[in-house]
Each structure stands twice: as C-alpha cells, then as structure tokens.
Design a protein around this motif. Sequence first.
Motif, PDB file in Angstrom:
ATOM      1  N   SER A  56       4.336   9.203   4.417  1.00  0.00           N
ATOM      2  CA  SER A  56       4.679   8.374   5.577  1.00  0.00           C
ATOM      3  C   SER A  56       5.412   7.095   5.197  1.00  0.00           C
ATOM      4  CB  SER A  56       3.396   8.012   6.341  1.00  0.00           C
ATOM      5  OG  SER A  56       2.484   7.295   5.522  1.00  0.00           O
ATOM      6  N   LEU A  57       5.850   6.938   3.941  1.00  0.00           N
ATOM      7  CA  LEU A  57       6.471   5.683   3.506  1.00  0.00           C
ATOM      8  C   LEU A  57       7.751   5.391   4.287  1.00  0.00           C
ATOM      9  CD1 LEU A  57       6.412   3.275   1.627  1.00  0.00           C
ATOM     10  CD2 LEU A  57       7.637   4.644  -0.071  1.00  0.00           C
ATOM     11  N   ASP A  58       8.619   6.375   4.411  1.00  0.00           N
ATOM     12  CA  ASP A  58       9.825   6.276   5.255  1.00  0.00           C
ATOM     13  C   ASP A  58      10.653   5.036   4.929  1.00  0.00           C
ATOM     14  OD1 ASP A  58      11.605   7.148   7.223  1.00  0.00           O
ATOM     15  OD2 ASP A  58      10.593   6.026   8.809  1.00  0.00           O
ATOM     16  N   ILE A  59      11.010   4.853   3.657  1.00  0.00           N
ATOM     17  CA  ILE A  59      11.823   3.716   3.272  1.00  0.00           C
ATOM     18  C   ILE A  59      13.286   3.981   3.663  1.00  0.00           C
ATOM     19  CG2 ILE A  59      12.134   4.552   0.906  1.00  0.00           C
ATOM     20  CD1 ILE A  59      12.115   1.578   0.061  1.00  0.00           C
ATOM     21  N   ASP A  85       0.839  -1.199   0.000  1.00  0.00           N
ATOM     22  CA  ASP A  85       0.000   0.000   0.000  1.00  0.00           C
ATOM     23  C   ASP A  85       0.878   1.254   0.000  1.00  0.00           C
ATOM     24  OD1 ASP A  85       0.925  -0.409   2.573  1.00  0.00           O
ATOM     25  OD2 ASP A  85      -1.040  -0.343   3.526  1.00  0.00           O
ATOM     26  N   ALA A  86       2.004   1.174  -0.693  1.00  0.00           N
ATOM     27  CA  ALA A  86       2.979   2.267  -0.691  1.00  0.00           C
ATOM     28  C   ALA A  86       2.517   3.466  -1.506  1.00  0.00           C
ATOM     29  CB  ALA A  86       4.331   1.773  -1.203  1.00  0.00           C
ATOM     30  N   GLY A  87       1.590   3.265  -2.446  1.00  0.00           N
ATOM     31  CA  GLY A  87       1.037   4.426  -3.131  1.00  0.00           C
ATOM     32  C   GLY A  87       0.309   5.328  -2.159  1.00  0.00           C
ATOM     33  N   LEU A  88      -0.479   4.724  -1.269  1.00  0.00           N
ATOM     34  CA  LEU A  88      -1.168   5.490  -0.230  1.00  0.00           C
ATOM     35  C   LEU A  88      -0.175   6.154   0.709  1.00  0.00           C
ATOM     36  CD1 LEU A  88      -3.737   6.302   1.324  1.00  0.00           C
ATOM     37  CD2 LEU A  88      -3.588   4.089   2.504  1.00  0.00           C
ATOM     38  N   HIS A  89       0.850   5.420   1.157  1.00  0.00           N
ATOM     39  CA  HIS A  89       1.825   5.994   2.081  1.00  0.00           C
ATOM     40  C   HIS A  89       2.649   7.100   1.421  1.00  0.00           C
ATOM     41  CE1 HIS A  89       1.529   3.638   5.797  1.00  0.00           C
ATOM     42  NE2 HIS A  89       1.109   2.661   5.025  1.00  0.00           N
ATOM     43  N   THR A  90       2.902   6.971   0.124  1.00  0.00           N
ATOM     44  CA  THR A  90       3.601   8.048  -0.576  1.00  0.00           C
ATOM     45  C   THR A  90       2.771   9.315  -0.553  1.00  0.00           C
ATOM     46  OG1 THR A  90       4.776   6.488  -2.017  1.00  0.00           O
ATOM     47  CG2 THR A  90       4.573   8.760  -2.785  1.00  0.00           C
ATOM     48  N   TYR A  91       1.463   9.189  -0.813  1.00  0.00           N
ATOM     49  CA  TYR A  91       0.576  10.357  -0.767  1.00  0.00           C
ATOM     50  C   TYR A  91       0.540  10.969   0.633  1.00  0.00           C
ATOM     51  CZ  TYR A  91      -3.654  13.173  -0.884  1.00  0.00           C
ATOM     52  OH  TYR A  91      -4.540  14.201  -0.778  1.00  0.00           O
ATOM     53  N   LEU A  92       0.567  10.126   1.671  1.00  0.00           N
ATOM     54  CA  LEU A  92       0.541  10.613   3.054  1.00  0.00           C
ATOM     55  C   LEU A  92       1.907  11.093   3.539  1.00  0.00           C
ATOM     56  CD1 LEU A  92      -1.695   7.827   4.672  1.00  0.00           C
ATOM     57  CD2 LEU A  92      -2.385  10.153   4.021  1.00  0.00           C
TER      58      LEU A  92
END
Length: 320
Positions: free
Chosen positions: A314-317, A305-312
């Motif tokens: 919050s991905l923090d890879i 669900d990294a597309g959602l986290h990118t928008y937020l």
Amino acid sequence: MTQAPQATIAGSVACPGSAKALVFDYRQAANPIRHGLTEPMREHGWGPSLHAQGPTAVLPLDLSAELGCGGPATSPALSANFIRILAGEAIEASANATSQLFYVWRGAGSCRRPAAVLGAEVNQPWNAGDLFVLPAGGPARLEATAESTIYWVHDGPLLNFLGVAATDPRFEPTHYPGPWLRQELETLAADPSSARSNRLSLLLANRDLPASRTVTHTLWAMLGLVPAGAVQPPHRHQSVALDLVIDCDPGCATLSGSELNGDGTIRNPVRMDWEPGAAFVTPPGLWHSHVNESGRSSMLLPIQDAGLHTYLRSLDIRFS
C-alpha cells in the motif's frame, strides 16, 4: 413482538436482539477519515528548544489526543521522541515494539540491553551521527559520556492498536556508523548521475530484510542531502514521515499540500521551516517537497512506517 431497529449512532441501524451489531448505508460510512470520527493527520512541528536544556528525560512528540488513539503516539503507528541525557547519566528506553530506531543527533555513550529470551546481549557504543536499530526485547539502557540528544522512533502505537505484544525478534540489532553514512552520502553527491535525481539520499537497509530494503521490517529510514539552491520535485506516499532536521541554515523548508498545479508544483502549500534539531510530521498522502534557499547544503532524516506499507503493498509512492 420483534422491536423495530433503532438508530444508535447517527446514520446506523441496530440489529434487534444484539447489543453491538449495526449496519450503515455504504454511502455514509465508506470513508470514515474525517473530523469528529477518524481524525485525519495534519502537519506538525517541534523546535529544538524542546530538548536544548533540562534534566535527563524522554520527551515524547505526542499527538495522540488529536489522533484519538492511545499515547504517546506521533502517528497512528509510530511514536517519535527526543531523549535528552546529561553527561554521566543514564535512562531506559522501553516500549512494546517490534522495531526501535535511535539516531544520535549529538553526544556520545553506549546502549546496553542484557541477554534475554528474546535475544542476545546488546552493548553498542554510539557517537554523534550514528544510527542503530533494536528488535523486540527488553528495555534499552542509554548511558551518556557526553551530554546527548537522541531521536527515538518505534512502532509501539501500532502494537497497542492491535492489542499484541512484541515477542519475536525479526532482525538483529544493527549499527550504522555516522562517518560511514556521511562518506557514502558524499560519494553519492559526487556521482555525475545524481544531478538528474529527484532525491540525493541513502536508504538504510538490513541484510535480514532483502525484500523490503528497509532498516527494519516496519520502519524505513533515509539520510538525505538537499544541496544549496535545490527545489526538489514533489512526491507523495501513503506512509507517514517523521522528519528530523540534522543540519541546515535558515531558508530550508518542506512544502506540503494535497494538490498539484499544472506545472507540477504544490498548490497552496503548508511551509514547515527547518532548524537544526527540529522535528516535524508530513502526513500520509500529501505531496511534499524539500527546498533549500540557503547557501549551504542541508541534511534531513525522515523515518516512516514504509516497511509496513511495503509489506501491505500500500506504499503507493508517486513523483510529480
């Protein structure tokens, strides 16, 4: 007289005259992700025997009971499923979702969806190795000309949690042919600079989503190659990974854990051994590394669900 506030949930104080209003001491409620409250995610796997035989059916990889959410759900935001279809038969894949991803692990057939208010008609042939995504819309009818297994991931659990319906297609139906993906992966592996890379992988993207560079606006997909003898340096991110093993020999696995040793390896890792056609969950926030102790390259398809986290944002890879 005004009654004194009474604690209705351990550690809380109720508001006089209100049936619902509570307050907590911040120190007792700031991190509700713990057992018995908001359950943390853990590693979990399903072997290929789940879809190896039986009638035409949707086979959910359902962890909703232990997550404490509505099901079927494989993570709080995503549902992963195997779809088994016998030759000459068909089945509907239906979900209240903004994004649906289908990867054809084996077989051949076509996906049909009639034109409706939400979008144009879909009539997409598919073969083994193909991947295609559908936006919000009606049920997809999957018709198999050969016995087939499809890995189906969608964001229905997220919409169910929000209490909303998917009514606005955010991208067009998109097909990623298997032979093209394999060719591009081979080209990447042959590039001399790839020897210095943390991952030999293709990130699937969509022209409609230039900012996130993801396969849909909520989903992220990666076709990864793990060469023989490789031990990938660990990395982590806040998106969950729902991984499908496409091909491997014995000796391939994913290691995961919450801490690193001083040399950058994972401390006390959980080992998830691979089998072709198996699926497993890598929880968000854990360090993880793919290893190949066999004599042949292996392939993996993580969906996140990294597309959602990118928008937020919050991905923090992070990489070790």
